[in-house]
Design an enzyme around this catalytic site. Structure first.
Site, mmCIF file in Angstrom:
data_model
loop_
_atom_site.group_PDB
_atom_site.id
_atom_site.type_symbol
_atom_site.label_atom_id
_atom_site.label_comp_id
_atom_site.label_asym_id
_atom_site.label_seq_id
_atom_site.Cartn_x
_atom_site.Cartn_y
_atom_site.Cartn_z
ATOM 1 C CG HIS A 188 -1.962 -1.016 1.273
ATOM 2 N ND1 HIS A 188 -2.132 -1.823 2.373
ATOM 3 C CD2 HIS A 188 -2.898 -1.390 0.369
ATOM 4 C CE1 HIS A 188 -3.136 -2.653 2.152
ATOM 5 N NE2 HIS A 188 -3.619 -2.418 0.930
ATOM 6 C CE LYS B 198 -13.294 -6.127 2.834
ATOM 7 N NZ LYS B 198 -12.079 -5.532 2.251
ATOM 8 N NE ARG C 19 -3.031 -7.785 -4.372
ATOM 9 C CZ ARG C 19 -3.690 -8.311 -3.364
ATOM 10 N NH1 ARG C 19 -3.055 -8.649 -2.282
ATOM 11 N NH2 ARG C 19 -4.983 -8.517 -3.422
ATOM 12 C CB SER D 104 -4.579 -6.369 4.531
ATOM 13 O OG SER D 104 -4.180 -5.080 4.129
#
Length: 160
Positions: free
Chosen positions: A18, A42, A91, A129
């Site tokens: 990040h 979440k 990614r 993460s």
């Protein structure tokens, strides 16, 4: 006209990947706002307030970067911030598929809101993460994946 860009995410926790995107965006734009999403669906390790504070600490040396928490729709946050540009990290092709759908939805909800995509530096292409949390929960060393302030905070959450 200043170029203000929003980099949204849950950032639970903020990783070196990040930070790579944030630093590169800070070099390209006048102002970068890290938009930390509440993400009530979440089960986050850190509260919204904690995630905002950690992001602020990790980016304090970047004068044109600020951090704000938000809940609700990202398009509403962008409108409130008077920003029409989002930075998103990609990614994998899976990230692209997901982001492509979001971008089209954002355009429907807020015409003129554009997204730009940055790929991470090669050394961070695997990093997420979720991976950082899993490594930490199982007692692994995360110090190469996150800033020290975040590593310390994660360790305090997972230590017995």
């Amino acid at each position: 006209m200043t170029n203000k860009v929003i980099y949204p995410g849950t950032f639970d926790p903020l990783t070196n990947g990040h930070l790579d995107i944030i630093q590169r965006a800070a070099n390209m734009f006048d102002e970068v706002v890290i938009a930390v999403a509440a993400s009530p669906s979440k089960n986050t390790m850190f509260s919204l307030e904690e995630r905002v504070k950690l992001a602020q600490q990790a980016t304090q040396a970047m004068p044109n970067v600020s951090t704000k928490g938000f809940s609700g729709l990202l398009v509403d946050f962008a409108r409130d911030e008077k920003a029409n540009l989002l930075v998103r990290g990609l990614r994998t092709t899976v990230d692209f598929e997901y982001e492509f759908g979001l971008t089209n939805m954002y355009r429907r909800l807020l015409p003129g809101l554009e997204s730009i995509f940055l790929t991470p530096a090669e050394e961070y292409a695997f990093l997420s993460s979720t991976i950082v949390r899993e490594v930490a929960i199982h007692g692994g060393d995360i110090s190469n994946f996150v800033p020290k302030v975040i590593s310390d905070a994660v360790k305090s959450k997972v230590s017995p």
